[in-house]
Structures are given as C-alpha cells and as structure tokens.
Design an enzyme around this catalytic site. Structure first.
Site, PDB file in Angstrom:
ATOM      1  N   HIS A 218      -3.003  11.085   0.847  1.00 48.84           N
ATOM      2  CA  HIS A 218      -2.456  10.844   2.192  1.00 48.84           C
ATOM      3  C   HIS A 218      -1.762  12.140   2.642  1.00 48.84           C
ATOM      4  O   HIS A 218      -0.565  12.160   2.906  1.00 48.84           O
ATOM      5  CB  HIS A 218      -1.509   9.642   2.177  1.00 48.84           C
TER       6      HIS A 218
ATOM      7  N   GLU B 176      -3.588  -0.209   8.140  1.00 47.10           N
ATOM      8  CA  GLU B 176      -2.412   0.176   8.943  1.00 47.10           C
ATOM      9  C   GLU B 176      -2.566  -0.386  10.337  1.00 47.10           C
ATOM     10  O   GLU B 176      -3.622  -0.266  10.953  1.00 47.10           O
ATOM     11  CB  GLU B 176      -2.286   1.698   9.102  1.00 47.10           C
TER      12      GLU B 176
ATOM     13  N   ASN C  41      -7.532   1.695   9.951  1.00 45.82           N
ATOM     14  CA  ASN C  41      -6.228   1.908  10.587  1.00 45.82           C
ATOM     15  C   ASN C  41      -6.446   1.876  12.088  1.00 45.82           C
ATOM     16  O   ASN C  41      -7.225   2.680  12.626  1.00 45.82           O
ATOM     17  CB  ASN C  41      -5.635   3.266  10.194  1.00 45.82           C
TER      18      ASN C  41
ATOM     19  N   ARG D 122       0.854  -1.197   0.000  1.00 42.89           N
ATOM     20  CA  ARG D 122       0.000   0.000   0.000  1.00 42.89           C
ATOM     21  C   ARG D 122       0.878   1.231   0.000  1.00 42.89           C
ATOM     22  O   ARG D 122       1.714   1.406   0.898  1.00 42.89           O
ATOM     23  CB  ARG D 122      -0.918  -0.017   1.221  1.00 42.89           C
TER      24      ARG D 122
ATOM     25  N   GLU E 111      -7.408   8.379   6.431  1.00 43.72           N
ATOM     26  CA  GLU E 111      -7.657   9.025   7.718  1.00 43.72           C
ATOM     27  C   GLU E 111      -8.152  10.462   7.598  1.00 43.72           C
ATOM     28  O   GLU E 111      -7.461  11.404   8.022  1.00 43.72           O
ATOM     29  CB  GLU E 111      -6.390   8.988   8.587  1.00 43.72           C
TER      30      GLU E 111
ATOM     31  N   TYR F 264      -4.520   1.649  15.915  1.00 39.97           N
ATOM     32  CA  TYR F 264      -3.288   1.693  16.713  1.00 39.97           C
ATOM     33  C   TYR F 264      -3.545   1.499  18.199  1.00 39.97           C
ATOM     34  O   TYR F 264      -2.768   0.863  18.890  1.00 39.97           O
ATOM     35  CB  TYR F 264      -2.552   3.026  16.488  1.00 39.97           C
TER      36      TYR F 264
HETATM   37  O1  IFM Z   1       2.484   7.621  10.111  1.00 37.84           O
HETATM   38  C1  IFM Z   1       1.104   7.636  10.270  1.00 37.84           C
HETATM   39  C2  IFM Z   1       0.405   7.468   8.941  1.00 37.84           C
HETATM   40  O2  IFM Z   1       0.776   8.446   8.024  1.00 37.84           O
HETATM   41  C3  IFM Z   1      -1.080   7.560   9.127  1.00 37.84           C
HETATM   42  N1  IFM Z   1      -1.531   6.675  10.155  1.00 37.84           N
HETATM   43  C4  IFM Z   1      -0.834   6.682  11.416  1.00 37.84           C
HETATM   44  C5  IFM Z   1       0.642   6.533  11.176  1.00 37.84           C
HETATM   45  C6  IFM Z   1       1.384   6.530  12.533  1.00 37.84           C
HETATM   46  O3  IFM Z   1       1.133   7.708  13.222  1.00 37.84           O
END
Ligand code: IFM
Length: 444
Positions: free
Chosen positions: A118, A351, A292, A75, A163, A294
């Site tokens: 992005h 992500e 995405n 990606r 995002e 985290y």
């Molecule tokens: O690095 C970023 C990415 O550009 C977008 N999602 C989160 C990642 C980590 O912060």
C-alpha cells in the site's frame, strides 16, 4: 429493512504508512513517503507519517475498538521497509509488530485481511529505479515470500496491491504522490511492473499450497459522459480506459485494451516494457477482486487535455471534503459492470468512505453526512446482492482518521476521531451507527 447475507463480512480498512508511526522502531527503514513528505510543498503543511496515529504502540486499544464495533474482518497493510530496511538486509524483527497485531486480532476473533503493498516502498529500492526497474518484481516476490512463510497459516486473505493506478499515475505521471515524478512513459512502465509483480506473487502463493485466498484491490471510478453527445461519450470511454480498463483487462482478459495501447504508443513511444509471457502471468486466476469505490467522474471532451482530450467536470455540489461527488448509484452500476464485463468471482468492497470536516462538540462528533454517505452506499451494495451479485464483504475506509497522503492530516476519513495532539481516539456517531448495522446485519 434490507438484510445482508448471514455470511456477509463487515470490516474496516487502514494502511501501514497512514496509521502506524513507529518510524524507527525495531529496525524499520525509510519509505518513499518519508522522503517525499520532507520535500517542501509536497504534503500539506509538510506533515508526515513519523507518528501518524501511533498505532504501532496503541494497536491493543485500536483492536479493542474494532472488537466493540463488531467487525468480522480488519484490512491492514504490511510496511515493506520494516522487513527489508536496506539493500541486501532482511530484518526479522520487522515482523514482530505484525505478530503482536495478529495475536490481538485473533484473541478478539477478528479475521485479518492483509495488503502486501500500500505504497510505502523502501527508499533503497526507489534508488534503484523503484517500480520502473523490472528487477523490482523479484524483490516484491522475495518480500511476499517472507510474509507467506511467516503468516501463511494465520492470514487467509491476501491482497497483492492496493490501487496500482494511484501508485503508477499519481506517483509517476501527475507527481502528487511519492516519488513525485511527472513522466507518463515511466507511469506506464510502473503500471506494468505492478501488475506483473501481482501475477508473480499469485503464482508464488499457489506454489506454496497455502490454504487461503489471494486477489488484488483496484480503485475503480466509473467515467460517465457529461452529456449524450458522442464526443463526450468517446471521451468518457478513453478515461475509462485510463482509470479502469488498463487494469481490469489484463487481469481478467489477459490483454491490455487495444485503444489504450494505440493512444499510449502514439503519445509516448513503443510500449517495449511488455515482454513475451507477461500477460499470461498478470492474468493468473485470482480468488476475488477488491474494489475501492469513492466517486464517479463526469467526463466531457476537452481539447486542452493533451493525453486523452477529456476532462472531469464538476456536476454536483453534493461533494465530500475531498471535493468528490457523492454518487452511490454508481457503486451499483460499477459492480454490475464488473460482473457483466469481467468476472463472477467474489467481490469485496475493500474501501469505501468519505472525508468530512468533523469537529468535536461536547465530546461528540456528529458526522451525519458520513452516516448518510455510508447508508446510501450500503443500500447500493445491497441492491447488487439482491439481484444475485457476488459481493461478499464491505470494508469501511477508514477505521480512524489518518495521514491522507498529500493532504496530510487535513482530511478525516475515520469513523473514529483522532486528536493528533493527544492521540486520543473518540468514536464518531458513524461508528455507533455502523456498530448497529453490523449487529443487526440490516439497513433501512
Ligand atoms: O486514504 C486513501 C487510501 O490510502 C487509498 N484509497 C483511497 C483512500 C482515500 O483517499
């Protein structure tokens, strides 16, 4: 051992401004991140993406590393300022780098997944108001059309936006991302125009009858009440509206959440950016959702917060180098919630990964904390699939260390270490571990 479906897509992800460099090559114009990073105090040590990982020149080596890793899909994102460097100017040369990159990927049998936006908006568009100006929707469609015409036969997986929450709120309300504004009303307008441009590009893609799939990537962060107290539960619901429902609802339900419309109009005035027909466009059917993930946010009621009366609290010491709590179980719950509340469409983790302060010792980077992080999140994803969840692929963020926006190069998310002096790449232990997961398609 837990096996993944045979068709499961293992991948890695990157983004143009974070890795490419080549800031002036083949007629590239300026992006808002070039400009933002020149302003003192905005980016750690005033670093920028001028050279970044020099992927622009080193892409054959990078694709070779992807191939050795064994990923099925890569990606990446296109840089809008390479194609449209100035107002009224299309730069056909700007496509060359991506042609070469696709040649290389195809030669190694790696399927591309392309993100159209992005965050590296051309500055000439920012000077016309950027995402606050509704006209940007047409510019985005023009840009996407060139990509579809040029690469529609070679790229079968398209992501309109990465995002949009970050582009809208980090960039326009909280001021920590380019363009660095702090105006909530602006941020709401931006979020709407990002979503509208997504819908318009989906319509365009359908009208071109290309043989592929198109979707959007959202950063979704479960808002978990810090206690069982109803005040905390209500606060968490409001932050869920801010982070998640404001994007999921219009895409999958064709409307903005009413509680959030009320909150925002009470605080910031009439939401007159919303025009008749917009929600129909935003809700155009997509083929998949990119997620995405985290971390989650643990939320408590807090009257000091002027917009939501809610604040995230630190509830764990088990955090990454970003200070983000490590909560793999929340990935599972998030996927379940998307399935029950929104859609049964194919999902991709577009992500997931973690920054840790890696160091090279005797030529090795022993990033066991990253291995543990990925392991536990893969297990959570597996649990979802095992229960019948429609998760089709997983892209680790990131292939290599890169420019982490306002944190510059100080945060390392890669499974490949980049020495920013020499630009030498060294696979970390997590790369080798991931290589084995991909090869066996299993996790213990
Ligand atoms: O690095 C970023 C990415 O550009 C977008 N999602 C989160 C990642 C980590 O912060």
């Amino acid at each position: 051992m837990k096996s993944f479906p045979e068709t499961f897509i293992w991948g890695t992800a990157t983004a143009s401004y974070q890795i490419e460099g080549g800031a002036h090559e083949e007629g590239r114009g300026e992006s808002i991140w070039d400009r933002f990073s020149r302003q003192p105090g905005k980016v750690y040590q005033q670093e920028n993406g001028k050279i970044a990982c020099d992927h622009y020149h080193r892409y054959p080596e990078d694709v070779q590393l992807m191939s050795e890793l064994g990923i099925k899909s890569y990606r990446f994102s296109f840089a809008w300022p390479r194609l449209f460097p100035e107002e009224g100017k299309f730069n056909p040369e700007g496509l060359n780098f991506y042609k070469r990159l696709l040649d290389e990927l195809e030669a190694k049998g790696i399927t591309p997944t392309a993100t159209i936006y992005h965050w590296d908006l051309p500055t000439w568009l920012q000077d016309k108001g950027g995402w606050t100006n509704r006209e940007i929707v047409d510019h985005f469609v023009t840009y996407a059309k060139v990509l579809f015409e040029t690469f529609g036969d070679r790229i079968k997986n398209w992501i309109t936006h990465n995002e949009p929450w970050c582009a809208a709120f980090l960039g326009h309300a909280l001021g920590v991302h380019a363009p660095g504004h702090t105006d909530w009303n602006e941020a709401l307008i931006v979020s709407h125009h990002l979503l509208l441009s997504h819908g318009k590009v989906v319509e365009l893609y359908r009208s071109m009858e290309l043989n592929g799939q198109i979707g959007i990537t959202l950063n979704l962060s479960p808002a978990v009440p810090a206690t069982n107290d109803s005040m905390d539960k209500d606060a968490a619901w409001r932050l869920d509206g801010f982070a998640n429902r404001w994007f999921l609802d219009p895409i999958f339900k064709g409307k903005y959440p009413e509680d959030m419309m009320d909150t925002y109009s009470r605080k910031f005035g009439p939401l007159n950016f919303l025009k008749e027909g917009d929600l129909g466009v935003i809700g155009k059917p997509i083929d998949f959702l990119g997620v995405n993930y985290y971390s989650h946010n643990s939320i408590s009621h807090n009257d000091d917060d002027p917009v939501f009366q809610a604040k995230p609290i630190n509830e764990t010491e088990n955090v990454t180098d970003m200070g983000w709590g490590i909560h793999p179980e929340s990935l599972y719950h998030l996927l379940k919630r998307i399935q029950s509340d929104y859609t049964n469409l194919p999902l991709y983790i577009t992500e997931n990964g973690a920054a840790f302060p890696d160091e090279v010792e005797n030529g090795k980077i022993e990033d066991n904390d990253r291995i543990r992080y990925l392991h536990d999140h893969f297990v959570a994803a597996h649990r979802f699939i095992e229960e019948g969840g429609n998760l089709k692929g997983y892209y680790v963020w990131s292939l290599m260390d890169n420019f982490e926006w306002a944190f510059g190069y100080s945060k390392r998310f890669g499974i490949i270490y980049v020495d920013y002096e020499t630009l030498e790449r060294t696979p970390k232990e997590s790369y080798k571990w991931y290589q084995n997961i991909i090869k066996t398609n299993q996790i213990d």
